[in-house]
Design an enzyme around this catalytic site. Sequence first.
Site, short mmCIF file in Angstrom:
data_model
loop_
_atom_site.label_atom_id
_atom_site.label_comp_id
_atom_site.label_asym_id
_atom_site.label_seq_id
_atom_site.Cartn_x
_atom_site.Cartn_y
_atom_site.Cartn_z
N MET A 102 13.35 0.98 3.02
CA MET A 102 13.66 2.40 2.92
C MET A 102 12.35 3.20 2.94
O MET A 102 11.45 2.92 2.15
CB MET A 102 14.40 2.69 1.61
CG MET A 102 15.73 1.99 1.48
SD MET A 102 16.46 2.21 -0.17
CE MET A 102 15.50 1.01 -1.10
N ILE A 159 13.03 -3.70 -4.86
CA ILE A 159 11.59 -3.92 -4.83
C ILE A 159 10.86 -2.59 -4.69
O ILE A 159 11.13 -1.82 -3.76
CB ILE A 159 11.19 -4.85 -3.66
CG1 ILE A 159 11.93 -6.18 -3.78
CG2 ILE A 159 9.68 -5.07 -3.63
CD1 ILE A 159 11.74 -7.09 -2.59
N GLY A 189 10.52 5.38 -1.76
CA GLY A 189 10.13 4.50 -0.67
C GLY A 189 10.06 3.06 -1.16
O GLY A 189 9.28 2.76 -2.04
N SER A 190 10.88 2.18 -0.64
CA SER A 190 11.00 0.86 -1.23
C SER A 190 11.80 -0.08 -0.33
O SER A 190 11.93 0.15 0.86
CB SER A 190 11.66 1.00 -2.60
OG SER A 190 12.78 1.87 -2.49
N ARG A 191 12.36 -1.12 -0.95
CA ARG A 191 13.07 -2.13 -0.18
C ARG A 191 14.07 -2.86 -1.07
O ARG A 191 13.87 -2.97 -2.28
CB ARG A 191 12.03 -3.09 0.38
CG ARG A 191 12.54 -4.41 0.92
CD ARG A 191 11.35 -5.17 1.48
NE ARG A 191 11.51 -6.61 1.39
CZ ARG A 191 10.54 -7.47 1.61
NH1 ARG A 191 9.33 -7.04 1.93
NH2 ARG A 191 10.75 -8.76 1.52
#
Length: 232
Positions: A102, A159, A189-191
Site C-alpha cells: 500500500m 507490516i 504506507g505499508s504492506r
Amino acid sequence: MTLLDTIKNTFVPIHREGYPFIAAFGAATLFLGYFSSILFWVGLILTAWCIYFYRDPERVTPVDDRLVVSPADGVISAVGPAVPPRELGLGAGEMTRISVFMNVFSCHINRAPVRGRITRIEHRPGKFLNAELDKASSENERNGLVIDSPNGTIAAVQIAGLVARRIVCWAEAGGSIGIGERFGLIRFGSRVDVFLPANAVPRVAVGQTAVGGETVLAEFGGVAVAPLVRIS
C-alpha cells in the site's frame, strides 16, 4: 433512490481513527493561514490528503469459503513460498505468501482474507524499511493474526513501512471474524502479507492491483493454471 441516498453514496465514509489527525491538520492549516496564504493552501491540500487517506468505503465481498480475498488495497508485490514469522507459531516450513503493498494514497483499512476464529495475535517491534523490500517481512515492525479457517490455518501480517509508524488492530484473539471484515489499519504506507497452506492456488500475479475485501487472491480446491502471457 432518494436524494439522501444519492448524497450518501457519493461521499465515502471516513474511519473514526482518522478524526484526530484530520482535526489536527485542519487546525494547523488555519493557524498557518493566519501568517501566509501560501501556507494555508499547502495545509488545505495536506488536510484533504489526510481525509482521503482515512476513507473507509464499503466493499462487496464474495461469500465463498473456497476463496481468499485481499486484506488491503494496493499492488501485489510478491507471490511465492516463504517462511511465516516465527512468533506466529506456524512452524519453520514454507507457506504460500501473497504480499499487498500500500502506498500513501491507498485505502489503508485492512480486512480479513477468510472467515474463521482468530487463534493468535502477535505484535513485534522492528525497523521501518521500505515495505516493498522482501526483508521487510522479517525485519520491520509487524502485527500478525492467525486465523483457523474452514480450509486450514491462515495468517495475515500487517507490516509497517518506510513512512508508517503505527499499526492499529482492533481484532481480538479468540473471537470470530468474517471474510472481508475490517480488523485494522496502518499509518502511512505499508504492506500486508497473507500466508496460506500449500493447497491454496494463487489467482493473482505480481504487479496486479488489488481491492481490499473484493479481489480474490487465492482459491482452495481449484486447479492451478498456466499464467497469462502478455503479447507485445
